[in-house]
Design a protein around this motif. Structure first.
Motif, PDB file in Angstrom:
ATOM      1  N   GLY A  40       0.721  -1.386  -0.002  1.00  0.00           N
ATOM      2  CA  GLY A  40      -0.025   0.066   0.062  1.00  0.00           C
ATOM      3  C   GLY A  40       0.942   1.295   0.126  1.00  0.00           C
ATOM      4  N   ALA A  41       0.513   2.296  -0.856  1.00  0.00           N
ATOM      5  CA  ALA A  41       1.027   3.629  -0.867  1.00  0.00           C
ATOM      6  C   ALA A  41       1.272   4.185   0.504  1.00  0.00           C
ATOM      7  CB  ALA A  41       0.782   4.150  -2.067  1.00  0.00           C
ATOM      8  N   ASP A  42      -0.037   3.861   1.355  1.00  0.00           N
ATOM      9  CA  ASP A  42       0.041   4.842   2.513  1.00  0.00           C
ATOM     10  C   ASP A  42       1.308   4.613   3.461  1.00  0.00           C
ATOM     11  OD1 ASP A  42      -2.116   5.975   1.754  1.00  0.00           O
ATOM     12  OD2 ASP A  42      -3.719   4.854   2.708  1.00  0.00           O
ATOM     13  N   TRP A  43       1.872   3.449   3.406  1.00  0.00           N
ATOM     14  CA  TRP A  43       2.733   3.097   4.355  1.00  0.00           C
ATOM     15  C   TRP A  43       4.164   4.239   4.169  1.00  0.00           C
ATOM     16  CZ3 TRP A  43       1.473   0.176   8.027  1.00  0.00           C
ATOM     17  CH2 TRP A  43       1.033  -1.006   7.911  1.00  0.00           C
ATOM     18  N   GLU A  44       4.039   5.080   3.042  1.00  0.00           N
ATOM     19  CA  GLU A  44       5.097   5.877   3.150  1.00  0.00           C
ATOM     20  C   GLU A  44       5.486   6.779   4.261  1.00  0.00           C
ATOM     21  OE1 GLU A  44       5.117   8.408  -0.334  1.00  0.00           O
ATOM     22  OE2 GLU A  44       6.987   9.343   0.005  1.00  0.00           O
ATOM     23  N   TRP A  45       4.350   7.336   4.772  1.00  0.00           N
ATOM     24  CA  TRP A  45       4.579   8.309   5.807  1.00  0.00           C
ATOM     25  C   TRP A  45       4.118   7.949   7.185  1.00  0.00           C
ATOM     26  CZ3 TRP A  45       7.998  11.927   5.102  1.00  0.00           C
ATOM     27  CH2 TRP A  45       8.238  12.146   3.844  1.00  0.00           C
ATOM     28  N   HIS A  46       3.874   6.236   7.438  1.00  0.00           N
ATOM     29  CA  HIS A  46       3.265   5.812   8.667  1.00  0.00           C
ATOM     30  C   HIS A  46       4.155   5.921   9.800  1.00  0.00           C
ATOM     31  CE1 HIS A  46       1.509   3.160  11.454  1.00  0.00           C
ATOM     32  NE2 HIS A  46       0.680   2.971  10.713  1.00  0.00           N
ATOM     33  N   PRO A  47       3.922   6.674  10.897  1.00  0.00           N
ATOM     34  CA  PRO A  47       4.592   7.047  11.764  1.00  0.00           C
ATOM     35  C   PRO A  47       5.462   6.062  12.248  1.00  0.00           C
ATOM     36  CG  PRO A  47       2.410   7.739  12.271  1.00  0.00           C
ATOM     37  CD  PRO A  47       2.400   7.204  10.926  1.00  0.00           C
ATOM     38  N   ASP A  48       4.931   4.824  12.572  1.00  0.00           N
ATOM     39  CA  ASP A  48       5.527   3.563  13.043  1.00  0.00           C
ATOM     40  C   ASP A  48       6.671   3.306  12.347  1.00  0.00           C
ATOM     41  OD1 ASP A  48       3.828   3.683  15.028  1.00  0.00           O
ATOM     42  OD2 ASP A  48       2.556   1.770  14.223  1.00  0.00           O
ATOM     43  N   LEU A  49       6.696   3.370  10.978  1.00  0.00           N
ATOM     44  CA  LEU A  49       7.689   3.003  10.128  1.00  0.00           C
ATOM     45  C   LEU A  49       8.880   4.092   9.893  1.00  0.00           C
ATOM     46  CD1 LEU A  49       5.882   1.193   7.030  1.00  0.00           C
ATOM     47  CD2 LEU A  49       6.873   0.302   9.186  1.00  0.00           C
ATOM     48  N   ILE A  50       8.179   5.299   9.823  1.00  0.00           N
ATOM     49  CA  ILE A  50       9.218   6.571   9.989  1.00  0.00           C
ATOM     50  C   ILE A  50      10.262   6.348  11.314  1.00  0.00           C
ATOM     51  CG2 ILE A  50       9.776   8.955  10.257  1.00  0.00           C
ATOM     52  CD1 ILE A  50       8.778   8.385   7.490  1.00  0.00           C
ATOM     53  N   ALA A  51       9.601   5.943  12.299  1.00  0.00           N
ATOM     54  CA  ALA A  51      10.197   5.734  13.719  1.00  0.00           C
ATOM     55  C   ALA A  51      11.470   4.687  13.455  1.00  0.00           C
ATOM     56  CB  ALA A  51       9.364   5.407  14.534  1.00  0.00           C
TER      57      ALA A  51
END
Lengths: 338, 97
Positions: free
Chosen positions: A65-76
């Motif tokens: 999913g393209a929404d993962w790009e800015w997911h805060p958990d993944l950015i962390a």
């Protein structure tokens, strides 16, 4: 870690009631792996995880999913990895004595830094003795970055102003073919790969390359995606442009020595001429112009240039060590045509 | 992000400037409508703007980019273009003092 990340990217964002959050597991695993690793730059799982997280900001990962790009958990998680990698580089990379913060002095300092002997030379090896199979490996190793050549440095454009920005845009426009898609450097590179029988689809050889090759690409994404590090990404690009013309002449010579046609050598031929233009613009107008407008970025410009040299020297050393030992530099050599 | 009116927005769109603008502060004089030749110390001549590169009969030479670097050390194998050879021969544009 990297396989858990891919599971997360392929799964839903919402959690089942009562289920554990796999993103928290990923963060915990990442912390443990960072604490345990002996060498971040050469750690396959850490570098692949970071590469995949960065990739969300480029062409994405197929099927996720393209929404993962800015997911805060993944950015962390990305930040944990970025901090560990940057800390390693800051502790290892030695800076030269810094010049005055003027355009001419910065250009002079960069020419001195990039003209210094960087150890074993990939271009000399390719020109004189690489086998067909090794040229194939070399193209695979280089493809991890080069099939998206110029993209990591493009992140810097909106973060610069004035003279430095105009210089960067002039260089990047040329990198992207000056309006002609078939002249785009990444497109010329794909043509070289096809010409020696390799698959030119982006990411095809991701699982074949060692950590240090991912580390070389991740270095640019780290510098490019953090505005704080705009001095470093500018220094990195300057170092690349300033060490390119002569090396690419040798690569083109190696291709022709093995009987490959002009279509295979075209990418390298193009860089001999293009980077003779770019190195002047990059050193004086881009790097020098940036330092004149933001003198506090002087150190990071040189950090970026020196880090580029250090990581690429590691990568060259890794590949040449393998070849000198009579083995493949890839994790699995099954994909290289004989 | 700085607010409107700060230096960050200063005068970027100066389309009506005369052609013969010269930078007095040592910065680059980047005219928008004529050609410039930048003489790089110890390096090539960078030619930028609208121009043709032709042979003595007026036929255009191979050219694949807008801004070009012309060899002035004599060692390039891609003449008239620069190929970086000036670094190999330690070319200097100023005599050693």
């Amino acid at each position: 870690m990297s396989s858990l990340l891919l599971d997360i990217l392929n799964g839903p964002e919402e959690l089942q009631p009562g289920a554990t959050n796999p993103r928290e597991d990923l963060a915990a695993l990442t912390r443990d792996a960072i604490a345990a690793t002996e060498d971040f730059a050469f750690d396959d799982d850490l570098q692949l995880t970071l590469f995949c997280l960065f990739e969300l900001h480029y062409s994405g990962i197929d099927g996720t999913g393209a929404d993962w790009e800015w997911h805060p958990d993944l950015i962390a998680v990305r930040r944990l990895l970025e901090q560990a990698y940057e800390a390693q580089l800051r502790s290892i990379v030695t800076l030269p004595e810094l010049p005055e913060p003027t355009s001419a002095a910065v250009a002079g300092g960069l020419f001195e830094l990039t003209g210094a002997d960087g150890g074993p030379s990939m271009s000399r090896y390719v020109a004189k003795q690489a086998t067909e199979e090794q040229i194939g490996e070399f193209l695979i190793q280089k493809s991890i970055y080069t099939l998206k050549e110029a993209d990591p440095h493009t992140w810097a454009i909106p973060r610069l102003t004035g003279r430095a920005k105009a210089a960067l845009v002039e260089i990047q426009a040329d990198e992207y073919g000056g309006g002609a898609p078939d002249r785009m450097h990444a497109t010329l590179y794909a043509q070289s790969m096809r010409g020696v029988g390799l698959d030119d689809s982006y990411g095809h050889y991701l699982d074949s390359v060692p950590a240090i090759t991912l580390a070389s690409s991740n270095l640019m994404s780290l510098f490019g995606l953090n505005r704080r590090l705009r001095g470093a990404i500018v220094g990195h690009l300057a170092a690349y442009e300033m060490t390119s013309s002569l090396a690419n002449r040798m690569y083109a010579r190696g291709c022709r020595r093995l009987g490959y046609n002009d279509a295979v050598a075209a990418y390298f031929d193009e860089h001999v001429e293009a980077d003779a233009v770019h190195e002047q613009i990059a050193s004086r107008d881009m790097a020098g112009g940036l330092v004149e407008s933001d003198p506090e970025l002087l150190e990071d410009v040189f950090f970026g240039a020196a880090a580029a040299a250090v990581v690429d020297t590691w990568m060259t050393g890794f590949i040449l060590d393998a070849w000198n030992a009579g083995t493949s530099s890839l994790r699995s050599s099954a994909t290289v045509p004989a | 992000m700085s607010m409107c009116g700060s230096d960050a927005h200063g005068g970027a769109h100066d389309d009506d400037a005369p052609d013969d603008v010269t930078a007095l502060d040592g910065g680059p004089a980047r005219s928008t409508s004529r050609q410039t030749i930048v003489a790089f110390p110890d390096g090539p001549l960078l030619v930028r703007g609208d121009f043709d590169i032709v042979d003595p009969d007026g036929n255009p030479l191979r050219r694949t980019r807008k801004t070009v670097a012309l060899c002035r050390c004599g060692a390039s194998m891609l003449k008239p273009y620069c190929d970086g050879s000036h670094k190999m021969i330690n070319f200097k544009t100023e005599p050693e003092s």
